[in-house]
Design a protein around this motif. Structure first.
Motif, mmCIF file in Angstrom:
data_model
loop_
_atom_site.group_PDB
_atom_site.id
_atom_site.type_symbol
_atom_site.label_atom_id
_atom_site.label_comp_id
_atom_site.label_asym_id
_atom_site.label_seq_id
_atom_site.Cartn_x
_atom_site.Cartn_y
_atom_site.Cartn_z
ATOM 1 N N GLY A 56 0.815 -1.216 0.000
ATOM 2 C CA GLY A 56 0.000 0.000 0.000
ATOM 3 C C GLY A 56 0.845 1.261 0.000
ATOM 4 N N VAL A 57 1.992 1.217 0.669
ATOM 5 C CA VAL A 57 2.916 2.359 0.659
ATOM 6 C C VAL A 57 3.463 2.556 -0.750
ATOM 7 N N ILE A 58 3.850 1.454 -1.378
ATOM 8 C CA ILE A 58 4.401 1.523 -2.728
ATOM 9 C C ILE A 58 3.356 2.039 -3.716
ATOM 10 N N ILE A 59 2.151 1.503 -3.637
ATOM 11 C CA ILE A 59 1.084 1.954 -4.534
ATOM 12 C C ILE A 59 0.734 3.413 -4.266
ATOM 13 N N GLY A 60 0.662 3.805 -2.993
ATOM 14 C CA GLY A 60 0.355 5.192 -2.662
ATOM 15 C C GLY A 60 1.376 6.152 -3.242
ATOM 16 N N LEU A 61 2.653 5.817 -3.103
ATOM 17 C CA LEU A 61 3.709 6.669 -3.647
ATOM 18 C C LEU A 61 3.627 6.722 -5.169
ATOM 19 N N LEU A 62 3.488 5.569 -5.811
ATOM 20 C CA LEU A 62 3.376 5.548 -7.270
ATOM 21 C C LEU A 62 2.179 6.364 -7.752
ATOM 22 N N ASP A 63 1.021 6.174 -7.136
ATOM 23 C CA ASP A 63 -0.185 6.897 -7.548
ATOM 24 C C ASP A 63 0.008 8.405 -7.414
ATOM 25 N N GLN A 64 0.633 8.838 -6.320
ATOM 26 C CA GLN A 64 0.838 10.270 -6.112
ATOM 27 C C GLN A 64 1.799 10.847 -7.154
ATOM 28 N N VAL A 65 2.874 10.141 -7.435
ATOM 29 C CA VAL A 65 3.843 10.610 -8.434
ATOM 30 C C VAL A 65 3.202 10.649 -9.818
ATOM 31 N N LEU A 66 2.480 9.601 -10.173
ATOM 32 C CA LEU A 66 1.788 9.576 -11.464
ATOM 33 C C LEU A 66 0.816 10.747 -11.583
ATOM 34 N N ALA A 67 0.042 10.982 -10.534
ATOM 35 C CA ALA A 67 -0.936 12.071 -10.549
ATOM 36 C C ALA A 67 -0.251 13.434 -10.612
ATOM 37 N N ASN A 68 0.819 13.582 -9.875
ATOM 38 C CA ASN A 68 1.517 14.872 -9.856
ATOM 39 C C ASN A 68 2.068 15.227 -11.237
ATOM 40 N N GLU A 69 2.651 14.254 -11.894
ATOM 41 C CA GLU A 69 3.207 14.509 -13.231
ATOM 42 C C GLU A 69 2.093 14.711 -14.260
ATOM 43 N N ALA A 70 1.000 13.955 -14.148
ATOM 44 C CA ALA A 70 -0.136 14.147 -15.048
ATOM 45 C C ALA A 70 -0.763 15.519 -14.847
ATOM 46 N N TRP A 71 -0.870 15.946 -13.606
ATOM 47 C CA TRP A 71 -1.432 17.249 -13.254
ATOM 48 C C TRP A 71 -0.639 18.369 -13.915
ATOM 49 N N ALA A 72 0.668 18.222 -13.949
ATOM 50 C CA ALA A 72 1.524 19.252 -14.548
ATOM 51 C C ALA A 72 1.259 19.392 -16.047
ATOM 52 N N VAL A 73 1.055 18.282 -16.755
ATOM 53 C CA VAL A 73 0.807 18.374 -18.195
ATOM 54 C C VAL A 73 -0.652 18.680 -18.514
ATOM 55 N N ALA A 74 -1.542 18.567 -17.530
ATOM 56 C CA ALA A 74 -2.963 18.869 -17.721
ATOM 57 C C ALA A 74 -3.277 20.301 -17.288
ATOM 58 N N ASP A 75 -2.280 21.164 -17.344
ATOM 59 C CA ASP A 75 -2.447 22.570 -16.951
ATOM 60 C C ASP A 75 -2.993 22.720 -15.547
ATOM 61 N N ARG A 76 -2.573 21.826 -14.651
ATOM 62 C CA ARG A 76 -2.924 21.865 -13.229
ATOM 63 C C ARG A 76 -4.425 21.764 -12.973
ATOM 64 N N GLN A 77 -5.099 21.069 -13.864
ATOM 65 C CA GLN A 77 -6.517 20.788 -13.648
ATOM 66 C C GLN A 77 -6.638 19.581 -12.721
ATOM 67 N N PRO A 78 -7.719 19.497 -11.953
ATOM 68 C CA PRO A 78 -7.894 18.335 -11.073
ATOM 69 C C PRO A 78 -7.972 17.048 -11.884
ATOM 70 N N LEU A 79 -7.384 15.983 -11.322
ATOM 71 C CA LEU A 79 -7.383 14.660 -11.955
ATOM 72 C C LEU A 79 -7.781 13.609 -10.939
ATOM 73 N N VAL A 80 -8.349 12.531 -11.449
ATOM 74 C CA VAL A 80 -8.604 11.353 -10.620
ATOM 75 C C VAL A 80 -8.040 10.137 -11.344
ATOM 76 N N THR A 81 -7.594 9.167 -10.573
ATOM 77 C CA THR A 81 -7.089 7.923 -11.143
ATOM 78 C C THR A 81 -8.277 7.059 -11.525
ATOM 79 N N ILE A 82 -8.350 6.670 -12.797
ATOM 80 C CA ILE A 82 -9.436 5.768 -13.201
ATOM 81 C C ILE A 82 -8.914 4.361 -13.465
ATOM 82 N N GLN A 83 -7.603 4.223 -13.640
ATOM 83 C CA GLN A 83 -7.003 2.893 -13.744
ATOM 84 C C GLN A 83 -5.567 2.982 -13.260
#
Length: 143
Positions: A56-83
């Motif tokens: 769960g720690v590993i998944i939590g860290l990965l999910d946060q990093v993935l979201a943070n980088e996606a957020w940067a390219v999405a012009d800082r719009q809110p994102l949710v993980t769908i998969q």
């Protein structure tokens, strides 16, 4: 074990609220090529009953990093993980400094496709993840 990673490589603490506060501090390093690398020093509070870092720690860290980088390219719009697909390759242990880099594969008006690798301090691959993030309207994200 390199105990001065945060000082010698210009790592800075990233302020994440909520769940990520409980597993952090998470650090970020700006790379020369403009990409970000994230890091987490794991300790005994991150371990499962087998004595290795909890998935769960590993998944939590990965999910946060993935979201943070996606957020940067999405012009800082809110994102949710769908998969989120995660593959565990090797166990991590208390004292390890884990690093994670994400790579945005593609972005559309509503989706961002991103991958990440999580490495041990020794350079061993600990886990990989592939994610699809959905860009949501701010009104939806705020409830």
């Amino acid at each position: 074990m390199n105990t001065s990673v945060s000082e010698s490589e210009e790592w800075k603490t990233v302020k994440f609220d909520g769940f990520m506060e409980t597993i952090g501090p998470v650090l970020r390093q700006k790379r020369e090529n403009g990409s970000n690398r994230y890091g987490l020093r794991v300790d005994s509070r991150h371990l499962n009953t087998l004595g290795v870092v909890h998935g769960g720690v590993i998944i939590g860290l990965l999910d946060q990093v993935l979201a943070n980088e996606a957020w940067a390219v999405a012009d800082r719009q809110p994102l949710v993980t769908i998969q989120l697909d995660t593959r565990f390759i090797k166990a991590a242990h208390a004292g390890d400094f884990l690093t994670c880099e994400a790579n945005v594969r593609r972005g559309t008006r509503s989706l961002v496709f991103v991958d990440a690798d999580l490495l041990s301090e020794q350079g061993d691959l600990v886990a990989t993840a592939t994610s699809i993030m959905k860009i949501v309207k701010k009104e939806i994200a705020n409830g």
